[in-house]
Enzyme design. Structure first.
Site, mmCIF file in Angstrom:
data_model
loop_
_atom_site.group_PDB
_atom_site.id
_atom_site.type_symbol
_atom_site.label_atom_id
_atom_site.label_comp_id
_atom_site.label_asym_id
_atom_site.label_seq_id
_atom_site.Cartn_x
_atom_site.Cartn_y
_atom_site.Cartn_z
ATOM 1 N N ASP A 167 1.255 -6.561 -7.248
ATOM 2 C CA ASP A 167 2.245 -7.515 -7.741
ATOM 3 C C ASP A 167 1.562 -8.671 -8.471
ATOM 4 O O ASP A 167 2.086 -9.765 -8.540
ATOM 5 C CB ASP A 167 3.123 -8.027 -6.605
ATOM 6 N N ASN A 186 10.359 -6.322 -0.583
ATOM 7 C CA ASN A 186 10.503 -4.868 -0.455
ATOM 8 C C ASN A 186 10.915 -4.480 0.957
ATOM 9 O O ASN A 186 11.783 -3.617 1.147
ATOM 10 C CB ASN A 186 9.179 -4.170 -0.802
ATOM 11 N N ASP A 231 0.963 -14.001 -9.353
ATOM 12 C CA ASP A 231 1.237 -13.220 -8.150
ATOM 13 C C ASP A 231 2.645 -13.558 -7.678
ATOM 14 O O ASP A 231 3.004 -14.738 -7.569
ATOM 15 C CB ASP A 231 0.216 -13.578 -7.065
#
Length: 159
Positions: free
Chosen positions: A73, A38, A30
């Site tokens: 992710d 982001n 992860d």
């Protein structure tokens, strides 16, 4: 590969390991605080992080290993024939490379950290199904995040 494809690969490799009496390892990875990357730097920066991660995967994993996106992710790495010690070395090499080598985004340096959970079985033939390894790797990943992130936790299924 996406979730469906990596799961299919996992099942195929587990069947092969069971027939050959070989060990097997999987890792759940992860990207730490990916949403923050982001939100702070924009989705193009997030794309660069994903490209950097996959580049390190290509560099540090063997040809027999497979990687697929498991969720947003999160990634699953399937390592057939891999002992716990070998899996630890591979995963720590990936984690160390990402952490030490920043990614230039505009005028900013982004240092990527990952949390990982790794599970292995000495004799894959004693596993009932692939979900056993994935569940143990996911539990180890949760522990790595709980313990502060940028960590790897390892679990071995006793056989």
């Amino acid at each position: 590969p996406n979730h469906r494809t990596i799961h299919r690969i996992l099942c195929q490799e587990l069947n092969r390991a069971q027939k050959n009496g070989r060990p097997m390892a999987v890792a759940m990875i992860d990207i730490d605080h990916f949403k923050r990357i982001n939100d702070t730097y924009g989705h193009p920066a997030g794309d660069l992080v994903l490209k950097r991660l996959t580049g390190v995967f290509s560099e540090k994993l063997s040809e027999k290993d497979s990687v697929g996106r498991y969720g947003g992710d999160e990634f699953l790495i399937v390592m057939p024939g891999c002992t716990l010690a070998e899996a630890q070395n591979k995963i720590e090499s990936i984690r160390d490379n990402l952490h030490k080598n920043g990614l230039k985004v505009g005028e900013n340096d982004i240092y990527i950290t990952i949390s990982t959970g790794v599970a292995s079985a000495s004799l894959a033939s004693l596993l009932k199904e692939s979900s056993e390894l994935v569940k143990k790797a996911d539990e180890a990943l949760y522990l790595a995040k709980k313990n502060g992130r940028n960590l790897s936790e390892f679990d071995h299924i006793s056989c």
